[in-house]
Scaffold this motif. Structure first.
Motif, PDB file in Angstrom:
ATOM      1  N   GLU A   1       4.481  10.447  -6.456  1.00  0.00           N
ATOM      2  CA  GLU A   1       5.565  10.769  -7.391  1.00  0.00           C
ATOM      3  C   GLU A   1       5.008  11.158  -8.748  1.00  0.00           C
ATOM      4  O   GLU A   1       5.498  12.095  -9.382  1.00  0.00           O
ATOM      5  N   ALA A   2       3.972  10.446  -9.197  1.00  0.00           N
ATOM      6  CA  ALA A   2       3.338  10.781 -10.481  1.00  0.00           C
ATOM      7  C   ALA A   2       2.702  12.167 -10.413  1.00  0.00           C
ATOM      8  O   ALA A   2       2.815  12.962 -11.361  1.00  0.00           O
ATOM      9  N   LEU A   3       2.051  12.480  -9.296  1.00  0.00           N
ATOM     10  CA  LEU A   3       1.453  13.813  -9.128  1.00  0.00           C
ATOM     11  C   LEU A   3       2.532  14.893  -9.104  1.00  0.00           C
ATOM     12  O   LEU A   3       2.367  15.957  -9.712  1.00  0.00           O
ATOM     13  N   ALA A   4       3.632  14.614  -8.412  1.00  0.00           N
ATOM     14  CA  ALA A   4       4.725  15.588  -8.349  1.00  0.00           C
ATOM     15  C   ALA A   4       5.345  15.798  -9.725  1.00  0.00           C
ATOM     16  O   ALA A   4       5.657  16.938 -10.105  1.00  0.00           O
TER      17      ALA A   4
ATOM     18  N   LYS B   1       0.828  -1.212   0.000  1.00  0.00           N
ATOM     19  CA  LYS B   1       0.000   0.000   0.000  1.00  0.00           C
ATOM     20  C   LYS B   1       0.860   1.259   0.000  1.00  0.00           C
ATOM     21  O   LYS B   1       0.592   2.205  -0.734  1.00  0.00           O
ATOM     22  N   LEU B   2       1.906   1.248   0.821  1.00  0.00           N
ATOM     23  CA  LEU B   2       2.782   2.415   0.899  1.00  0.00           C
ATOM     24  C   LEU B   2       3.518   2.642  -0.423  1.00  0.00           C
ATOM     25  O   LEU B   2       3.652   3.779  -0.880  1.00  0.00           O
ATOM     26  N   THR B   3       3.962   1.580  -1.041  1.00  0.00           N
ATOM     27  CA  THR B   3       4.656   1.688  -2.323  1.00  0.00           C
ATOM     28  C   THR B   3       3.719   2.233  -3.396  1.00  0.00           C
ATOM     29  O   THR B   3       4.110   3.105  -4.183  1.00  0.00           O
ATOM     30  N   ALA B   4       2.493   1.745  -3.415  1.00  0.00           N
ATOM     31  CA  ALA B   4       1.512   2.220  -4.398  1.00  0.00           C
ATOM     32  C   ALA B   4       1.215   3.703  -4.185  1.00  0.00           C
ATOM     33  O   ALA B   4       1.160   4.481  -5.151  1.00  0.00           O
ATOM     34  N   GLN B   5       1.051   4.097  -2.936  1.00  0.00           N
ATOM     35  CA  GLN B   5       0.758   5.503  -2.660  1.00  0.00           C
ATOM     36  C   GLN B   5       1.963   6.383  -2.992  1.00  0.00           C
ATOM     37  O   GLN B   5       1.807   7.491  -3.503  1.00  0.00           O
TER      38      GLN B   5
END
Length: 162
Positions: A109-112, A100-104
């Protein structure tokens, strides 16, 4: 001396008795335990980043999580102790949390990256507009100079030549 040694060995073996952990009557499911521990990790991380903001928003983070999941602290402690005793189940719980943490993390990162891309494109457009406006000013000034010089006049008489 032999009797003392015999008694000590007997107590040693009695203390090594394998006592199985009893399953609590109000055991939290593994999936819900994943969610609870995940939220607790996020709140503990938030304490490290901006503790004052967190304290303004949430007075007691652990109690906040207990209220969200409709559990009490005793139920959480008993369930956590049970899963800790069952190390394979606890390991599975933490693997799910890690996923879950890796997915979030990938989402953030994609948003950034997207935010950086948009910011860069805006900056590029602003620079282009700045260059274009400067170019337009220079062209207008040049055209104005050409117009002035195209009107030939006699400087002594201040009259246009024929």
């Amino acid at each position: 001396m032999k009797t003392i040694l015999l008694v000590a060995i007997t107590f040693f073996f009695m203390s090594c008795e394998n006592k199985a952990m009893k399953k609590p009557s109000n055991l939290i499911s593994e999936d819900q335990m994943v969610d609870i521990l995940y939220d607790m990790m996020l709140l503990n991380s938030a304490k490290g980043i901006n503790k004052q903001l967190l304290e303004k928003t949430i007075q007691n983070p652990e109690q906040y999580i207990y209220n969200i999941y409709n559990i009490d602290s005793l139920q959480f402690v008993e369930s956590n102790a049970y899963y800790t005793y069952k190390s394979d189940a606890y390991e599975a719980i933490y693997e799910k949390i890690e996923i879950k943490l890796t997915a979030q993390k990938k989402e953030f990162e994609a948003l950034a990256d997207e935010k950086k891309r948009v910011k860069d494109s805006i900056k590029k457009i602003k620079n282009k507009l700045k260059i274009d406006t400067l170019k337009l000013r220079r062209e207008k000034l040049f055209e104005a100079k050409l117009k002035r010089s195209s009107k030939k006049s006699d400087t002594l008489q201040k009259q246009p030549l024929k």
